[in-house]
Scaffold this active site. Structure first.
Site, PDB file in Angstrom:
ATOM      1  N   HIS A 224     -71.903  -7.640  33.051  1.00  0.00           N
ATOM      2  CA  HIS A 224     -72.072  -8.857  33.828  1.00  0.00           C
ATOM      3  C   HIS A 224     -73.552  -9.208  33.908  1.00  0.00           C
ATOM      4  O   HIS A 224     -74.425  -8.432  33.488  1.00  0.00           O
ATOM      5  CB  HIS A 224     -71.476  -8.709  35.241  1.00  0.00           C
ATOM      6  CG  HIS A 224     -72.103  -7.616  36.058  1.00  0.00           C
ATOM      7  ND1 HIS A 224     -71.478  -6.402  36.283  1.00  0.00           N
ATOM      8  CD2 HIS A 224     -73.288  -7.541  36.696  1.00  0.00           C
ATOM      9  CE1 HIS A 224     -72.249  -5.636  37.023  1.00  0.00           C
ATOM     10  NE2 HIS A 224     -73.364  -6.299  37.294  1.00  0.00           N
ATOM     11  N   ALA A 225     -73.826 -10.388  34.423  1.00  0.00           N
ATOM     12  CA  ALA A 225     -75.183 -10.822  34.730  1.00  0.00           C
ATOM     13  C   ALA A 225     -75.197 -11.303  36.178  1.00  0.00           C
ATOM     14  O   ALA A 225     -74.154 -11.378  36.841  1.00  0.00           O
ATOM     15  CB  ALA A 225     -75.629 -11.925  33.773  1.00  0.00           C
TER      16      ALA A 225
END
Length: 309
Positions: A224-225
């Site tokens: 994820h970011a």
């Protein structure tokens, strides 16, 4: 006259075949199939009704594409790769609906691989020859074996020699503003001490920390970011690998001790994998937990950082 090529020994019943596509001998395309432009459908390929192929797809000899299979643009399927569409098949028993299998843009599937139904193979991923894919494959991941496990990431340096996998600790290797930093370390007869100070080694004041440990080596964490949150990762015991991705470039970083830290700014996609059995990963975060700050869909991440879907 159709604007695609059909070999005289091919049977093409579909009227939805894109311009420039080539369909070779003994291929059979059923009426409901949809095939995009500039595809190459090789000898002995069978394409069932509820199948969708994007543009520039290559399907090599001996492949069967069953109802529910969707191959996006620029997908490559190697010879004799096998797809499925029923998780519990019985002779002459049809399910209410076929399981869907999605292969995203630019992914490749090696010869003789088997893809179980209901999975998604991510954008740009590489499935090795003979692999058996039983779970979703992340974007740009390289998977091999039975069951298929992640062994690296495309263009991250994971498939290169060990000397190319890890940036020099004396330099800051940047991908989208991420960097590796060597922490000051002091050693004497009593042991070793690695330290980091805010505004020196650590570029933010932490508001939260968490510890990742006990991870089976085959599992992948992260993926994820963040919109706002900054992170600083230190593998305080054992080792693990982190792939950082800014939407244009990827690089694999090996964290192999408490003297090496990895800074992750917002809007950088990160995946952690190859955990050693004793790995303990400390993550310092600039923000308190906020579920809305996470970007968990890779295509959403790309649309934010590069403007492409």
């Amino acid at each position: 006259m159709a604007d695609f090529f059909q070999h005289e020994k091919a049977l093409v019943e579909s009227t939805c075949v894109g311009s420039g596509t080539r369909i070779w001998a003994f291929a059979h395309v059923l009426p409901g199939a949809r095939i995009g432009a500039d595809c190459n459908i090789c000898d002995g390929v069978f394409v069932e009704n509820e199948v969708v192929l994007g543009d520039r797809v290559t399907v090599k000899c001996g492949v069967q594409l069953w109802d529910g299979v969707h191959l996006e643009d620029d997908v490559f399927v190697g010879p004799n790769a096998t797809f499925t569409n029923d998780p519990f098949p019985r002779s002459r028993v049809r399910p209410a609906s076929w399981s869907r299998t999605l292969v995203r843009v630019g992914a490749s599937i090696g010869a003789n691989a088997t893809v179980l139904c209901g999975v998604t193979i991510g954008r740009g991923a590489m499935v090795g020859a003979g692999a058996v894919v039983t779970h979703d494959v992340p974007a740009y991941a390289i998977v091999v074996g039975n069951p298929a496990r992640i062994t690296g990431y495309v263009e991250s340096g994971a498939a290169q020699s060990p000397a190319h996998q890890v940036p020099s600790p004396q330099t800051e290797a940047t991908i989208g503003g991420a960097f590796v930093r060597t922490l000051p370390t002091f050693a004497d007869l009593r042991g070793k001490l690695a330290v980091a100070e805010v505004a020196r080694e650590l570029p933010f004041a932490p508001r939260r920390f968490f510890v990742v440990h006990g991870v089976p080596s085959r599992e992948v964490r992260g993926e994820h970011a963040h919109h706002r949150c900054e992170q600083f990762l230190v593998c305080v015991q054992g080792d693990c690998a982190v792939v950082v991705d800014d939407g244009r470039h990827r690089r694999e970083i090996s964290l192999d001790g408490p003297a090496l830290g990895l800074y992750l700014p917002p809007l950088v996609w990160a995946s952690q994998y190859r955990f050693s059995k004793d790995a303990v990963l400390l993550v310092l975060a600039s923000e308190a937990y906020d579920a809305s700050d996470y970007i968990r869909d890779y295509d959403e991440f790309l649309s934010i950082v590069t403007g492409r879907a």
